[in-house]
Design an enzyme around this catalytic site. Structure first.
Site, PDB file in Angstrom:
ATOM      1  N   HIS A  59     -16.082  10.639  35.201  1.00  0.00           N
ATOM      2  CA  HIS A  59     -14.804  10.265  35.830  1.00  0.00           C
ATOM      3  C   HIS A  59     -14.915  10.609  37.307  1.00  0.00           C
ATOM      4  CE1 HIS A  59     -12.771   9.963  31.843  1.00  0.00           C
ATOM      5  NE2 HIS A  59     -13.639  10.904  31.521  1.00  0.00           N
ATOM      6  N   ASN A  91     -10.108   5.397  33.628  1.00  0.00           N
ATOM      7  CA  ASN A  91      -8.782   6.031  33.743  1.00  0.00           C
ATOM      8  C   ASN A  91      -8.506   6.547  35.148  1.00  0.00           C
ATOM      9  OD1 ASN A  91     -10.691   8.102  33.476  1.00  0.00           O
ATOM     10  ND2 ASN A  91      -9.255   9.494  32.493  1.00  0.00           N
ATOM     11  N   LYS A 140     -13.627   0.592  27.201  1.00  0.00           N
ATOM     12  CA  LYS A 140     -13.204   1.927  26.746  1.00  0.00           C
ATOM     13  C   LYS A 140     -11.878   1.811  26.015  1.00  0.00           C
ATOM     14  CE  LYS A 140     -13.147   6.505  26.604  1.00  0.00           C
ATOM     15  NZ  LYS A 140     -13.246   7.592  27.570  1.00  0.00           N
ATOM     16  N   HIS A 171     -12.511   6.872  22.558  1.00  0.00           N
ATOM     17  CA  HIS A 171     -12.033   8.255  22.461  1.00  0.00           C
ATOM     18  C   HIS A 171     -11.148   8.332  21.213  1.00  0.00           C
ATOM     19  CE1 HIS A 171     -10.027  12.005  24.481  1.00  0.00           C
ATOM     20  NE2 HIS A 171     -10.020  12.097  23.170  1.00  0.00           N
ATOM     21  N   ASP A 267     -19.189  13.771  30.379  1.00  0.00           N
ATOM     22  CA  ASP A 267     -17.730  13.685  30.483  1.00  0.00           C
ATOM     23  C   ASP A 267     -17.263  14.465  31.712  1.00  0.00           C
ATOM     24  OD1 ASP A 267     -15.122  13.032  30.076  1.00  0.00           O
ATOM     25  OD2 ASP A 267     -14.814  14.280  28.302  1.00  0.00           O
TER      26      ASP A 267
HETATM   27  C1  NCD Z   1     -10.847  13.323  31.004  1.00  0.00           C
HETATM   28  C2  NCD Z   1     -10.254  13.158  32.402  1.00  0.00           C
HETATM   29  O1  NCD Z   1      -9.802  14.161  32.994  1.00  0.00           O
HETATM   30  O2  NCD Z   1     -10.272  12.054  32.947  1.00  0.00           O
HETATM   31  N1  NCD Z   1     -10.460  14.599  30.486  1.00  0.00           N
HETATM   32  C3  NCD Z   1     -11.068  15.303  29.504  1.00  0.00           C
HETATM   33  O3  NCD Z   1     -10.544  16.368  29.156  1.00  0.00           O
HETATM   34  N2  NCD Z   1     -12.167  14.915  28.946  1.00  0.00           N
HETATM   35  C4  NCD Z   1     -10.428  12.198  30.128  1.00  0.00           C
HETATM   36  C5  NCD Z   1     -11.188  12.074  28.844  1.00  0.00           C
HETATM   37  O4  NCD Z   1     -12.380  11.773  28.820  1.00  0.00           O
HETATM   38  O5  NCD Z   1     -10.583  12.271  27.799  1.00  0.00           O
HETATM   39 ZN    ZN Z   2     -13.981  11.343  29.561  1.00  0.00          ZN
END
Ligand code: NCD
Ligand code: ZN
Length: 399
Positions: A59, A91, A140, A171, A267
């Site tokens: 992200h 996101n 996604k 997810h 992640d």
């Molecule tokens: C992710 C985010 O902050 O964008 N957060 C997380 O806890 N993994 C979103 C996600 O991958 O669920």
């Molecule tokens: Zn994520």
């Protein structure tokens, strides 16, 4: 420009060979015992050259939340962590759920110093966009609540999305996994379960043999931390899915050995330390700089073989998402490489990180085995702790 990496051990055909790698422009042109002349030479004595890692789940927060991260800082963190390709999640603000926003993200990503690709977002009503979208890693699907506002819980809508994309990155937590599998079965498409974190979830993923490919991703934080770490770290270690028990952690490691786990991805979900310490803290932890050192340390501890690590972090992500010309040290392939030193011992230190959020849940961990040089498209983008900013490019996929 040509580049020679000499005197190192090259990870090729699942083994290590003392060879030199000759790179011309952005391609590996020769892997040879000869010493060819090049414009620049790297001496990799006592080091190993592996394919650059492909991090299938990050992200980088652009557009919309560049106070947490952006494509430059996120990619600097990736380069420092031996990652040469990242796949960015949708996101962002706004979320990447239509073609125009994807184009805008493509423009923003040009400053990335590692190669990049995108996962496209799904909503309750963007099937037309999903049908039109080109050159993305996956669609996604958020079946569970997390950062962003993309959760979908209508089965009819979910079925329509699964039916309209070659591969969905999902997810789903707990029983949602079974629900997702029951829907993917009605299609000829594949499914990639993001961040599987428990024994039960892993069992659900691989319980049934079906015609579709079901891929399982796990994260370093679930492999190296458990809910016990919340005692020390508090909300800094809160992420989705949450940290689990030691029994769950053991199951994930077993999955790595027995082949039930197909990929490891970070992640990488940066939030500022201030945000993480608020009462209503956001979920997520950064991870690009620490994944490879954590795994190499595990290789040194014999918890994992180098072969399995390269499969899970390089070969399999390129295969699952059908990324062209990456994931292997091979003549004709892109010159995306990580030079690692399995003997180097160093501590993870917050103030040495390149991620904009500048903290890590692994701060203070002493690890043996680190990436020392990262090469992307034939350019040295990380060497001796320093970043060299050279723009990279978007990946393409086999049909
Ligand atoms: C992710 C985010 O902050 O964008 N957060 C997380 O806890 N993994 C979103 C996600 O991958 O669920
Ligand atoms: Zn994520």
């Amino acid at each position: 420009m040509s580049l020679l990496i000499k005197n190192g051990k090259v990870y090729q055909n699942h083994g290590l060979l003392k060879k030199n790698i000759f790179i011309k422009e952005d391609k590996i042109t020769k892997i040879t015992s000869q010493e060819l002349k090049a414009d620049k030479t790297i001496d990799a004595k006592n080091k190993i050259i592996i394919p650059g890692l492909i991090d299938g789940h990050v992200h980088f927060r652009e557009p919309g939340q560049t106070h947490k991260e952006d494509f430059l800082t996120g990619s600097m963190a990736a380069a420092a962590g031996g990652i040469t390709t990242i796949l960015d999640m949708p996101n962002t603000l706004p979320p990447t759920t239509n073609l125009q926003r994807l184009d805008e993200k493509r423009r923003l990503a040009r400053k990335s110093i590692v190669n990049y690709g995108f996962h496209f977002g799904s909503t309750t009503d963007n099937t037309a966009e999903i049908q039109k979208v080109k050159n993305v890693a996956s669609v996604k699907v958020y079946m569970e609540y997390t950062t962003g506002d993309l959760k979908i819980d209508n089965n009819e809508v979910l079925q329509k999305i699964f039916s309209n994309t070659r591969i969905s990155a999902v997810h789903a937590e707990n029983e949602q996994i079974l629900n997702a599998i029951s829907m993917i079965k009605n299609t000829n498409n594949d499914i990639y379960f993001c961040h599987i974190s428990s024994k039960e979830e892993l069992y659900y993923c691989k319980k049934e043999k079906i015609k579709n490919n079901i891929y399982v991703e796990v994260t370093p934080h679930h492999l190296f931390m458990t809910a016990k770490d919340l005692n020390n770290l508090g909300s800094l270690a809160e992420m989705k899915p949450h940290l689990k028990t030691e029994k769950d952690q053991k199951a994930l490691w077993e999955g790595i050995s027995n082949g039930k786990v197909n990929a490891i991805a970070t992640d990488h979900a940066p939030h500022t330390k201030e945000e993480k310490l608020e009462v209503n803290y956001p979920y997520g932890v950064p991870g690009c700089e620490t994944m490879l050192p954590l795994l190499l340390n595990a290789v040194n501890e014999k918890k994992l073989t180098l072969k399995r690590m390269v499969q899970l972090c390089c070969e399999n992500p390129s295969g699952i998402f059908k990324i062209k010309n990456k994931g292997f040290v091979k003549e004709g392939f892109d010159a995306d490489l990580s030079i690692i030193d399995l003997e180097l011992e160093k501590e993870v230190k917050n103030d040495e990180l390149f991620t904009k959020c500048r903290w890590s849940p692994f701060d203070g961990w002493k690890l043996k085995g680190w990436p020392v040089t990262t090469i992307v498209n034939g350019n040295i983008v990380f060497e001796n702790g320093k970043i060299n900013k050279v723009g990279a490019r978007e990946v393409s996929y086999y049909e």
